[in-house]
Design an enzyme around this catalytic site. Structure first.
Site, mmCIF file in Angstrom:
data_model
loop_
_atom_site.group_PDB
_atom_site.id
_atom_site.type_symbol
_atom_site.label_atom_id
_atom_site.label_comp_id
_atom_site.label_asym_id
_atom_site.label_seq_id
_atom_site.Cartn_x
_atom_site.Cartn_y
_atom_site.Cartn_z
ATOM 1 N N GLY A 4 48.424 30.920 28.303
ATOM 2 C CA GLY A 4 47.648 31.363 29.453
ATOM 3 C C GLY A 4 47.533 30.278 30.507
ATOM 4 O O GLY A 4 47.987 29.139 30.317
ATOM 5 N N GLN A 5 46.904 30.613 31.617
ATOM 6 C CA GLN A 5 46.800 29.652 32.726
ATOM 7 C C GLN A 5 46.075 28.370 32.303
ATOM 8 O O GLN A 5 46.557 27.262 32.541
ATOM 9 C CB GLN A 5 46.054 30.297 33.909
ATOM 10 C CG GLN A 5 46.783 31.499 34.497
ATOM 11 C CD GLN A 5 46.155 31.943 35.804
ATOM 12 O OE1 GLN A 5 46.691 31.710 36.872
ATOM 13 N NE2 GLN A 5 44.997 32.572 35.725
ATOM 14 N N ASP A 57 49.032 36.251 15.736
ATOM 15 C CA ASP A 57 48.302 37.455 16.142
ATOM 16 C C ASP A 57 46.815 37.221 15.870
ATOM 17 O O ASP A 57 46.399 37.120 14.711
ATOM 18 C CB ASP A 57 48.828 38.659 15.352
ATOM 19 C CG ASP A 57 48.088 39.953 15.698
ATOM 20 O OD1 ASP A 57 47.177 39.927 16.559
ATOM 21 O OD2 ASP A 57 48.415 40.986 15.084
ATOM 22 N N THR A 65 41.641 39.565 29.368
ATOM 23 C CA THR A 65 40.902 39.351 30.610
ATOM 24 C C THR A 65 41.059 40.469 31.638
ATOM 25 O O THR A 65 40.377 40.453 32.656
ATOM 26 C CB THR A 65 41.331 38.029 31.275
ATOM 27 O OG1 THR A 65 42.750 38.065 31.506
ATOM 28 C CG2 THR A 65 40.998 36.835 30.399
ATOM 29 N N THR A 92 32.832 33.671 30.346
ATOM 30 C CA THR A 92 33.001 34.192 31.703
ATOM 31 C C THR A 92 31.677 34.449 32.414
ATOM 32 O O THR A 92 30.643 34.703 31.772
ATOM 33 C CB THR A 92 33.805 35.515 31.650
ATOM 34 O OG1 THR A 92 33.875 36.093 32.959
ATOM 35 C CG2 THR A 92 33.150 36.515 30.719
ATOM 36 N N ASP A 93 31.727 34.425 33.743
ATOM 37 C CA ASP A 93 30.579 34.815 34.564
ATOM 38 C C ASP A 93 30.284 36.311 34.460
ATOM 39 O O ASP A 93 29.196 36.757 34.835
ATOM 40 C CB ASP A 93 30.821 34.444 36.029
ATOM 41 C CG ASP A 93 32.146 34.983 36.572
ATOM 42 O OD1 ASP A 93 33.036 35.343 35.770
ATOM 43 O OD2 ASP A 93 32.309 35.031 37.802
ATOM 44 N N TYR A 126 34.455 44.385 29.400
ATOM 45 C CA TYR A 126 34.979 43.028 29.326
ATOM 46 C C TYR A 126 33.824 42.038 29.152
ATOM 47 O O TYR A 126 33.840 41.191 28.251
ATOM 48 C CB TYR A 126 35.784 42.699 30.586
ATOM 49 C CG TYR A 126 36.097 41.226 30.739
ATOM 50 C CD1 TYR A 126 36.939 40.582 29.848
ATOM 51 C CD2 TYR A 126 35.545 40.480 31.773
ATOM 52 C CE1 TYR A 126 37.218 39.227 29.966
ATOM 53 C CE2 TYR A 126 35.824 39.130 31.922
ATOM 54 C CZ TYR A 126 36.658 38.510 31.014
ATOM 55 O OH TYR A 126 36.928 37.162 31.141
#
Length: 274
Positions: free
Chosen positions: A10-11, A40, A66, A105-106, A128
């Site tokens: 991922g990023q 996995d 995400t 996450t926000d 999410y």
């Protein structure tokens, strides 16, 4: 120091791989990474077995489903990846006494107020956010864990990259009116690298400065002399899940802890991969 990066393709995972020092063990779930292991995350016994065999000193869990709309539709999968997998990462971490950094996450907040601090009560308005909040709960059940809440991470994708590419092509950008706290994957990785040294626990907000998506688009347009146009919208066509209007994070605590500039917009925009 042996560091395990879960979600290395991922990023954030890519930037952590470049920034961190020591023996780096990279795990990817979908896209292959050089020198990594495919695993996995919904095969929970395999996840626990892998962690216990590798015995890392530090585990950084960046893996997440995400796509906000996809999570709304594929709830079972979102729960398995964003919540249930964390429970098993924690189980293995406890066995080997590893320090765990879990990325959240926000979107655990409803966006009614903005500038949420670490002690504010979460109230997600989409699945999410709910699945990530459940993941936080599992992570925080382990005493030697840090939940890093962040916002709008970008590198080669994300809203700033979309804005840049769209405006460069002379097209119109749809800018949702709301506010958030975007941060580049590079600056977030650098912040995490420093946090490992301090072995902080509980929750810490590590994100950029609060900005509206409209103002961010204007900033990118001016900074790079781009020709496209910007349209402010209440809702982006195709959205399924609700989005919080102002999910910006209060980063004052992290500013006191960290020595680097992880938050200024100009610094973060330097690390867009376009």
């Amino acid at each position: 120091m042996r560091i395990l990066i879960i979600g290395a393709s991922g990023q954030l995972g890519l930037e952590l791989s470049a920034v961190l020092k020591g023996e780096i063990i990279k795990v990817y779930n979908t896209k292959e990474v050089q020198g990594g292991y495919k695993l996995d995350l919904t095969n929970y016994s395999a996840v626990e077995d892998f962690i216990i065999k590798k015995r890392p000193d530090v585990i950084i869990n960046t893996a997440s489903m995400t796509d906000v709309d996809k999570c709304e539709v594929e709830r079972e999968k979102a729960f398995k990846v964003n919540a249930e997998a964390v429970k098993h990462i924690v189980r293995a971490s406890r066995v080997i006494e590893a320090y765990l950094i879990h990325i959240s996450t926000d979107y655990v907040f409803d966006g009614e107020r903005g500038l949420y601090n670490e002690g504010d009560l979460p109230n997600p308005i989409n699945y999410y956010g709910l699945s990530k909040l459940l993941g936080e709960t599992y992570a925080l059940s382990y005493d030697d864990s840090l939940v890093v809440r962040t916002s709008g991470v970008f590198r080669h994708k994300g809203y700033p990259v979309y804005v840049y590419k769209t405006l460069k092509e002379g097209k119109e950008v749809s800018a949702f009116k709301g506010y958030y706290s975007p941060i580049s994957a590079r600056k977030l990785a650098e912040a995490i690298s420093e946090l490992i040294q301090y072995r902080k626990t509980r929750i810490l907000n590590v994100a950029g400065e609060r900005i509206s998506r409209v103002d961010l688009a204007m900033k990118i347009k001016d900074k790079f002399n781009l020709v496209g146009s910007i349209k402010e919208v209440d809702h982006v066509e195709g959205w399924i899940a609700k989005r919080p209007f102002d999910s910006s994070l209060d980063i004052s605590k992290a500013k006191k802890v960290l020595s680097i500039d992880f938050y200024s917009l100009d610094e973060n925009l330097r690390y867009m991969v376009v």
